[in-house]
Enzyme design. Structure first.
Site, PDB file in Angstrom:
ATOM      1  N   ASP A 111       0.867  -1.160   0.000  1.00 46.26           N
ATOM      2  CA  ASP A 111       0.000   0.000   0.000  1.00 46.26           C
ATOM      3  C   ASP A 111       0.919   1.230   0.000  1.00 46.26           C
ATOM      4  O   ASP A 111       2.144   1.128   0.109  1.00 46.26           O
ATOM      5  CB  ASP A 111      -0.965  -0.033   1.195  1.00 46.26           C
ATOM      6  CG  ASP A 111      -2.209   0.806   0.942  1.00 46.26           C
ATOM      7  OD1 ASP A 111      -3.233   0.561   1.593  1.00 46.26           O
ATOM      8  OD2 ASP A 111      -2.157   1.698   0.071  1.00 46.26           O
TER       9      ASP A 111
HETATM   10  C1  GLC Z   1      -4.394   4.234  -0.238  1.00 40.42           C
HETATM   11  C2  GLC Z   1      -5.303   3.101   0.184  1.00 40.42           C
HETATM   12  C3  GLC Z   1      -5.421   2.009  -0.838  1.00 40.42           C
HETATM   13  C4  GLC Z   1      -5.331   2.607  -2.227  1.00 40.42           C
HETATM   14  C5  GLC Z   1      -3.923   3.140  -2.395  1.00 40.42           C
HETATM   15  C6  GLC Z   1      -3.705   3.796  -3.760  1.00 40.42           C
HETATM   16  O1  GLC Z   1      -3.605   4.617   0.843  1.00 40.42           O
HETATM   17  O2  GLC Z   1      -5.013   2.487   1.433  1.00 40.42           O
HETATM   18  O3  GLC Z   1      -6.675   1.349  -0.619  1.00 40.42           O
HETATM   19  O4  GLC Z   1      -5.595   1.616  -3.207  1.00 40.42           O
HETATM   20  O5  GLC Z   1      -3.575   4.058  -1.373  1.00 40.42           O
HETATM   21  O6  GLC Z   1      -4.499   4.919  -3.884  1.00 40.42           O
END
Ligand code: GLC
Length: 716
Positions: A265
């Site tokens: 993430d």
């Molecule tokens: C965010 C979220 C995740 C998302 C990613 C990209 O922090 O936790 O669900 O897909 O970043 O945007």
């Protein structure tokens, strides 16, 4: 591209090119622009121009023209012909916004969810995207956590069915097909159980709890073929998922045989240092790579450390190449080496995005997702007298909730417009100011009471602001804002019939206003077709059929409250017995239970029959009311006594059925060994012969059960 050609390509890559292939950035950085619309914290990472030229994938931007140009600009300067991978958060719709996933779970209709996901894929693919960071399969039991809106709820089985349906819809037989995109299931694992419901907080649970409740939905998505998995920010057993070899190696790769790509993430690799499991970036990179993290999202640890780690002998070339090969295999599966822009097509994008067919599908899903919680003979609304409409969601296109960045709020029909089309000048509006920056609406209750003087019934479109749901929106107070509650009570005290529409991304604390409302319809954030769907239900054109995917608490102090709990050694059975598991000031049961929902008709469910050979359970379901309606017949099981404690009931099957007034039908479920299986103390999956309660009903409390003895000879 043939595998040997792909391996040849890898052999030509420099270490720097490999490290950047394993790095995902926002496109603005490739253009040396200050990144906009970030979905995480901005931190300073220095990438050289050379590094930026060979980043392997980007996130967060879409549009056929933009992505075609980006790919062309990128490949023009590329030393090797390895195209960029385009990913984004298409969570519940691209331009046609669907109901939030928590609402979709209430439909108990995986087929319709799959059909809608396929429509989403057509739009996203035409807009140039290759991968979506969806489905989110996190089990959720705590509505203080704002991201419950992204999940399909508190039940492992329902979550798993919906996650698998969503993967099938996005990917079809293969994500490389036209109009398909790759699914990235997230957040692996157990992100939905942060302590105190506070986002990014510690997750700590037994291995058994993890396996029985929190892992199954991810497994369903992986078994449905999800091309990618995204790890979660949180720890599992004191190790951040980002570098958890238990999760990424033992469970995901070895037990589940996942062959796809694992992505972190946002900046989570770098955040291993905050977690205090990495003394520096080198150690963060080393641990992530050892665990099997293929792509690092939005931080520069791999870019900065792989060279040194290799020279110090702390990682191997083979570990790096394994990641790079998986990434290139995904690009190859999507056909990007032959066609780097896949389905990006401005004309298709124009034709498909927001098209009538997709809006109609979204409307069907919105209709099936809304849950009628209370109705004291006021719904459906007849237009015999002036009708009041108030509330911050009465006159706004902001019906999407979080993760809807491509939705067009200006183009979205408002509830006022939809109701005016039916009730005309009968509709009287007041206090319809949408939420602005404040979490409350202005107090114009006196003025509203004046305007509503001729109305017998008032519809209040209330709820929580869109920007108070989704990531980083945990709350300790789940009540409606003071002026919304004030309006509802004032209307009640003025003798009006009150129909409360709840627009929210979570179960709210509605006990303080429940008695003041004659009817309550949980609308969630219903998406682009939301106003149409609400109107269809208010007018009676559609008979509500949604069933709760998540329990409603009686108050915040009761959280977490969920249906599939254990019995404990002192269950609260005898009100006279002080020494039992209960509160002094609140019942143990939720305000509204999992699987609950009302209809404009009534249903009976009787005559549970277990077959002689114990392999099926049947019931007779009858529409005992005066109009056609749909209901969801639910199968629950309980293992009465086992080597470890087992939940009082677990959903193991459901069937959505439609019946005409007076019609009765038999619904039969197969009982399988898989339904009865769990992980024992030695983490062995299986079931144990003994007594089981087989229960069937119309919600998790309204059920009829029979106790049977089952042994391996009984079940396939
Ligand atoms: C965010 C979220 C995740 C998302 C990613 C990209 O922090 O936790 O669900 O897909 O970043 O945007």
């Amino acid at each position: 591209m043939e595998k040997n050609k792909l391996l040849e390509l890898v052999s030509e890559m420099t270490l720097e090119e490999k490290a950047m292939q394993m790095t995902q950035l926002v496109p603005d950085m490739l253009y040396h622009l200050a990144p906009a619309n970030l979905t995480g914290p901005t931190r300073q990472w220095h990438f050289t121009d050379r590094q930026l030229q060979c980043a392997g994938s980007v996130l967060g931007k879409s549009g056929a023209a933009y992505l075609k140009k980006l790919q062309a600009d990128y490949l023009k300067d590329a030393r090797l012909p390895i195209p960029l991978l385009f990913m984004a958060d298409v969570i519940h719709g691209y331009e046609t916004i669907l109901p939030i996933p928590l609402a979709q779970g209430c439909s108990f209709d995986p087929e319709l969810v799959e059909e809608n996901a396929a429509a989403v894929a057509r739009e996203a693919a035409a807009a140039g995207l290759h991968v979506t960071f969806s489905p989110m399969a996190d089990l959720v039991r705590d509505p203080r956590w704002g991201r419950v809106m992204e999940s399909c709820g508190e039940d492992p089985y329902l979550n798993g069915q919906m996650a698998a349906a969503t993967v099938r819809g996005y990917q079809g037989k293969d994500p490389g097909e036209k109009g398909k995109i790759a699914a990235c299931v997230k957040h692996f694992a157990a992100y939905g159980q942060p302590e105190g419901g506070r986002d990014y907080n510690t997750v700590d649970m037994s291995r058994g709890m993890l396996r029985d409740f929190y892992l199954p939905a991810y497994r369903e998505a992986v078994q449905a073929g999800a091309a990618m998995v995204m790890t979660s920010f949180n720890t599992v057993e004191r190790v951040p998922s980002t570098c958890s070899r238990l999760l990424l190696d033992r469970i995901l790769r070895r037990e589940w045989d996942f062959q796809g790509v694992v992505i972190s993430d946002y900046s989570a690799v770098e955040e291993l240092m905050n977690h205090s499991v990495a003394a520096d970036a080198l150690e963060a990179g080393e641990k992530s790579l050892h665990a099997g993290m293929d792509i690092e999202m939005m931080s520069g640890v791999y870019a900065a450390s792989l060279q040194n780690l290799l020279e110090q002998g702390r990682i191997t070339q083979e570990e790096i190449d394994t990641c790079v090969i998986r990434i290139l295999e995904l690009k190859n599966r999507l056909g990007l080496f032959e066609n780097p822009c896949k389905d990006a097509d401005e004309e298709q994008e124009q034709r498909l995005c927001g098209c009538k067919e997709h809006l109609e599908l979204a409307r069907k899903l919105a209709l099936e997702s809304m849950v009628l919680l209370k109705n004291e003979d006021v719904l459906p609304v007849s237009a015999h007298a002036p009708l009041g409409l108030a509330g911050p969601f009465a006159d706004t296109g902001g019906l999407f909730g979080e993760w809807s960045y491509m939705g067009n709020r200006e183009k979205t029909r408002t509830l006022r417009e939809a109701l005016e089309a039916v009730y005309g000048t009968q509709l009287v509006t007041a206090m319809t100011e949408p939420f602005r920056q404040s979490p409350d609406v202005p107090d114009s209750v006196e003025e509203a009471l004046e305007r509503f003087r001729p109305c017998e019934l008032c519809i209040v479109a209330a709820g929580e602001p869109e920007w108070q749901t989704g990531e980083a929106t945990s709350k300790t107070n789940l009540r409606l804002s003071p002026n919304q509650e004030k309006l509802i009570h004032a209307l009640r005290n003025a003798g009006k019939k009150v129909v409360l529409l709840l627009f929210s991304g979570r179960p709210l604390d509605i006990a303080p206003i429940l008695d003041a409302a004659d009817a309550v319809l949980q609308v969630w954030f219903p998406g682009s077709a939301g106003a149409y769907a609400v109107t269809d239900i208010l007018t009676g054109k559609y008979n509500p059929s949604g069933r709760l995917s998540m329990s409603f608490p009686r108050n915040v102090g009761q959280i977490p409250v969920y249906y599939d709990c254990y019995n404990t050694g002192r269950p609260s059975l005898d009100p006279e017995n002080r020494f039992c598991s209960r509160y002094l000031d609140c019942p143990n049961s939720p305000l509204f239970p999992f699987g609950y929902g009302l209809s404009y008709t009534t249903f009976s469910c009787r005559g549970l029959k277990i077959s002689e050979d114990n392999t099926t359970a049947s019931v007779l379901v009858k529409n005992t009311g005066s109009r056609r309606g749909e209901t969801v017949v639910q199968l629950y099981v309980r293992d009465v006594s086992a080597s470890v404690v087992r939940p009082l009931k677990e959903l193991k099957g459901f069937r959505r059925i439609a019946l005409d007034a007076g019609e009765e039908t038999e619904v039969t479920f197969r009982i399988t060994a898989d339904m009865l299986s769990f992980y024992n103390e030695d983490e062995q999956w299986g079931w144990e012969p003994g007594e089981f309660d087989i229960m069937v009903g119309l919600d998790s409390e309204q059920i009829e059960g029979q106790r049977v003895y089952l042994s391996p000879a009984d079940l396939p």
